[in-house]
Write an enzyme that holds these catalytic residues in place. Structure first.
Site, PDB file in Angstrom:
ATOM      1  CB  SER A  23     -62.073  43.411   9.469  1.00 39.84           C
ATOM      2  OG  SER A  23     -61.542  42.617   8.532  1.00 39.84           O
ATOM      3  NE  ARG A 113     -54.920  33.198   9.966  1.00 45.61           N
ATOM      4  CZ  ARG A 113     -53.844  32.897   9.966  1.00 45.61           C
ATOM      5  NH1 ARG A 113     -53.200  32.580   8.726  1.00 45.61           N
ATOM      6  NH2 ARG A 113     -52.934  32.495  10.768  1.00 45.61           N
ATOM      7  NE  ARG A 321     -48.978  35.949   5.595  1.00 47.82           N
ATOM      8  CZ  ARG A 321     -50.236  36.449   5.616  1.00 47.82           C
ATOM      9  NH1 ARG A 321     -50.658  37.448   5.169  1.00 47.82           N
ATOM     10  NH2 ARG A 321     -51.207  35.901   6.416  1.00 47.82           N
ATOM     11  CG  ASP A 517     -56.662  45.226 -32.641  1.00 45.91           C
ATOM     12  OD1 ASP A 517     -56.357  46.071 -31.916  1.00 45.91           O
ATOM     13  OD2 ASP A 517     -57.448  45.387 -33.634  1.00 45.91           O
ATOM     14  N   GLY A 545     -55.858  49.770 -40.175  1.00 46.41           N
ATOM     15  CA  GLY A 545     -55.812  51.061 -39.092  1.00 46.41           C
ATOM     16  C   GLY A 545     -54.220  50.925 -38.565  1.00 46.41           C
TER      17      GLY A 545
END
EC number: 2.7.1.60
Length: 722
Positions: A23, A113, A321, A517, A545
């Site tokens: 695929s 594989r 897995r 931050d 802030g």
């Protein structure tokens, strides 16, 4: 040919071993076949493609109109560890004759594989250049070892994600021979049309099944723990039977343990159960339509964590897995799938949901990039591959201090005023810190960051610290997946759409993590501070802030557009003062250092700030600390402003308690200690009774931004698992 110095067609051999790798390889094969003026294609089929029990999937290659040059029967039946080894040996015996006959210029090998390892080993020993697809990824079990072994044999690499690319570089592969292309299967996935998906659903699941009302199950054995994986498969089947939804279940792959899993299926009567459709193989074109319209996919296949994200289909990933894979938000992990109830609960949580589509593994343009990469290969270049080892201090391996070196991170904090770099140990100790003024322009800032990081990395060697990576804390909205600052705060100029990861990683040859931050402050508390061991808590930063970070179920919440935890912009008054974000009445407009400075200047201009015991130099700038000092010395107007600011922050915390229901709120930053008691009072007066017991504490961390930046490196490189 394009810039490769070759005056003939490039002979490319593609080796495919099973339905899964085909695929990924098929889109590349179609691309090669479509350009006969540049390429000659040979196809070698081996492995489970040629076994009836696994669907004789070589037929789909023929149906795609590819000429199969060679069929190699390489599988030794037995489905245990010894059979896997014997299969590799049999492939190694048969492949040399094939490669001698075909004489390819390039061998394309996919994945992890054992069959692919045999192909790569044969090609490498026969001096054939190897292009490896999907190297650099991290999953689990023996697959990781095989994948990385193929990487070391391969001459060229096509990877799917930025993290995979960085892993390859960390493995000393030549950056010039690495292509970040995306997954080839995504070229098909993202262009897949839904013209006649109903007929596909009916064909495989029955006429009475509706979209989003069925499950696709695909589970393979875990070769490093076969006994546990078989038990987990049995629990999965029990959960699916109890869940009582139509289920398409595919037979497992040919790995050791698959025979026992098939026995479990038959013991449970799956092949004859009215809710199950058990199949050996589904053509890929039909399979992607089935998963695209499923209510859920369950199992441990890489397809679930990779391809299915393209459709936003919910996925339940079982066991270990795929534990290291990058995943979209559609994936729910059940790593300890040791009871039926856990799996059943996951099914109830996931089934029928629809998540945003994910493009982590590709953007649909992988094949054109790969073909261009193939055309650029110069066959006149030396065949012997070179490894890009980082510089190593001479004879350092003989030094006992090297053996006892401290694992550390480089932490970078980009503030509105200063740029700080620190070497931080695994225990959260700031070994050494460097501070410079933050430059005003992008070019100067990047140059200074690189300079400070290089100097700190060199100093780390002398300090016997092993740097594992670089973590960066910065203001603004950040995409941590890509390491990009999307939008900056007004305090840091020329700092939007900035890729921080690439230049720093390229310079230091280290992995790089980047985050906001506020999020870094929360990460610091989780690893080193008062949030350690807590499942749910919120951190609020009170500084120039107002920012913050949210930890939920031990994980940091980023949000769908990386805008979560902008806690400073919770609105607590509809007619409040203007905020820097353009809104009115935000917490930041009341309680930030900038807001207090604004109010302090107003008092000072009216000669209402200074009281007995206070003095200011003529050139001194009025700031928040002057307001706090005045309040402490009895200035009632200053105290009222501070009380209003604390109340606004308290109302924001109440909203957070009612929304997130954390077990702890941590106030961080220079103003935290001045607000904490006011915030607690507001909670007692305004919050629902059920959350009034939630504690609010002041952080005891000195450098939360630096420690949080370091924790991104230390947690990942040492694989923190909750």
């Amino acid at each position: 040919m394009e810039k490769n110095g070759n005056n003939r067609k490039l002979r490319v051999c593609v080796a495919t071993c099973n339905r899964a790798d085909y695929s990924k390889l098929a889109p590349i094969m179609f691309g090669i076949k479509a350009e006969p003026q540049f390429f000659e294609l040979d196809v070698v089929v081996l492995g489970s493609h040629l076994i009836d029990d696994y669907g004789n999937t070589y037929r789909m290659i023929e149906q795609d109109d590819f000429d199969i040059n060679t069929r190699l029967h390489t599988i030794v039946r037995g489905e245990d560890e010894a059979a896997m080894v014997e299969s590799v040996g049999l492939a190694l015996v048969k492949l040399p004759d094939v490669l001698n006959r075909l004489k390819p210029d390039i061998m394309i090998v996919h994945g992890d594989r054992f069959d692919a390892l045999a192909v790569a080993t044969s090609a490498a020993l026969m001096n054939i250049r190897i292009l490896h697809i999907e190297g650099g990824e991290v999953s689990g079990t023996i697959d990781d070892s095989i994948r990385h072994a193929i990487t070391k044999l391969a001459h060229y690499h096509v990877c799917c994600t930025r993290n995979a690319e960085q892993h390859l570089i960390s493995m000393c592969e030549d950056h010039d021979r690495i292509l970040l292309a995306g997954c080839p299967s995504y070229d098909k996935l993202l262009s897949a049309k839904n013209k006649d998906y109903m007929s596909i659903i009916r064909m495989w699941l029955g006429d009475d099944v509706k979209p989003k009302d069925y499950i696709v199950a695909l589970q393979h054995p875990v070769t490093t723990d076969i006994k546990h994986s078989i038990k987990m498969f049995e629990l999965t089947l029990d959960a699916l039977i109890s869940f009582n939804k139509r289920t398409l279940i595919l037979f497992p792959n040919i790995d050791a343990g698959s025979k026992e899993m098939v026995r479990v299926m038959r013991k449970k009567g799956v092949e004859h159960h009215p809710n199950f459709r058990a199949v050996k193989h589904v053509p890929f074109d039909q399979f992607i339509q089935l998963v695209a319209h499923a209510g859920c996919m369950i199992g441990n296949s890489s397809c679930g964590v990779r391809e299915v994200g393209a459709f936003g289909t919910p996925v339940i990933n079982l066991g270990t897995r795929q534990i290291g894979r990058e995943t979209g938000e559609n994936v729910l992990h059940v790593r300890d799938a040791d009871t039926q109830d856990k799996i059943l609960q996951a099914l109830h949580l996931q089934f029928g949901k629809q998540y945003p589509c994910s493009k982590i593994y590709g953007d649909g343009n992988a094949v054109p990039r790969i073909l261009k990469f193939l055309k650029s290969i110069d066959l006149q270049e030396p065949l012997q591959k070179k490894f890009c080892f980082p510089p190593v201090k001479e004879n350092i391996s003989k030094d006992i201090d090297h053996i006892l070196e401290t694992q550390s991170a480089l932490a970078v904090d980009l503030g509105g005023t200063n740029l700080r770099v620190a070497i931080v140990s695994m225990k959260g100790e700031v070994v050494k810190k460097y501070t410079q003024s933050n430059p005003k322009t992008y070019e100067e800032r990047i140059k200074l960051i690189l300079q400070m990081c290089v100097e700190a990395a060199a100093e780390a060697v002398k300090l016997n610290c092993r740097i594992l990576g670089v973590g960066i804390s910065t203001g603004g909205r950040v995409n941590p997946r890509e390491g990009i600052v999307l939008h900056s705060t007004k305090l840091i100029q020329e700092w939007s759409s900035v890729d921080l990861r690439t230049p720093i990683s390229d310079t230091l040859h280290l992995p790089v993590w980047v985050d906001n931050d506020g999020n870094c402050a929360a990460l610091a508390e989780r690893k080193f501070g008062q949030g350690k061991g807590l499942e749910n808590f919120v951190t609020l930063i009170t500084g120039t802030g107002i920012g913050g970070g949210i930890i939920h179920q031990h994980e940091l919440i980023h949000g769908s557009s990386f805008c979560a935890a902008e806690l400073g912009h919770l609105v607590v008054s509809l007619d409040g003062p203007d905020c820097s974000c353009g809104n009115h009445g935000c917490i930041e407009a009341y309680a930030s250092g900038m807001a207090l400075q604004r109010e302090a200047k107003k008092l000072h201009d009216e000669d209402l700030l200074l009281v007995e015991g206070m003095s200011m130099k003529k050139e001194e700038t009025v700031g928040a600390l002057h307001l706090i000092q005045a309040a402490k010395l009895g200035n009632t107007k200053a105290a009222s402003i501070l009380r209003t600011a604390g109340t606004a922050l308290g109302l924001g915390v109440v909203n957070i308690l009612h929304t997130m229901n954390p077990s702890l709120v941590i106030l961080s930053g220079v103003l935290a200690s001045h607000y904490v008691n006011i915030v607690k009072d507001v909670i007692r007066q305004q919050a629902l009774f059920s959350v009034q017991t939630v504690d609010v504490v002041v952080s005891d961390l000195v450098d939360p931004a630096l420690l949080g930046a370091a924790s991104m490196v230390l947690d990942y490189t040492t694989r923190r698992v909750q």
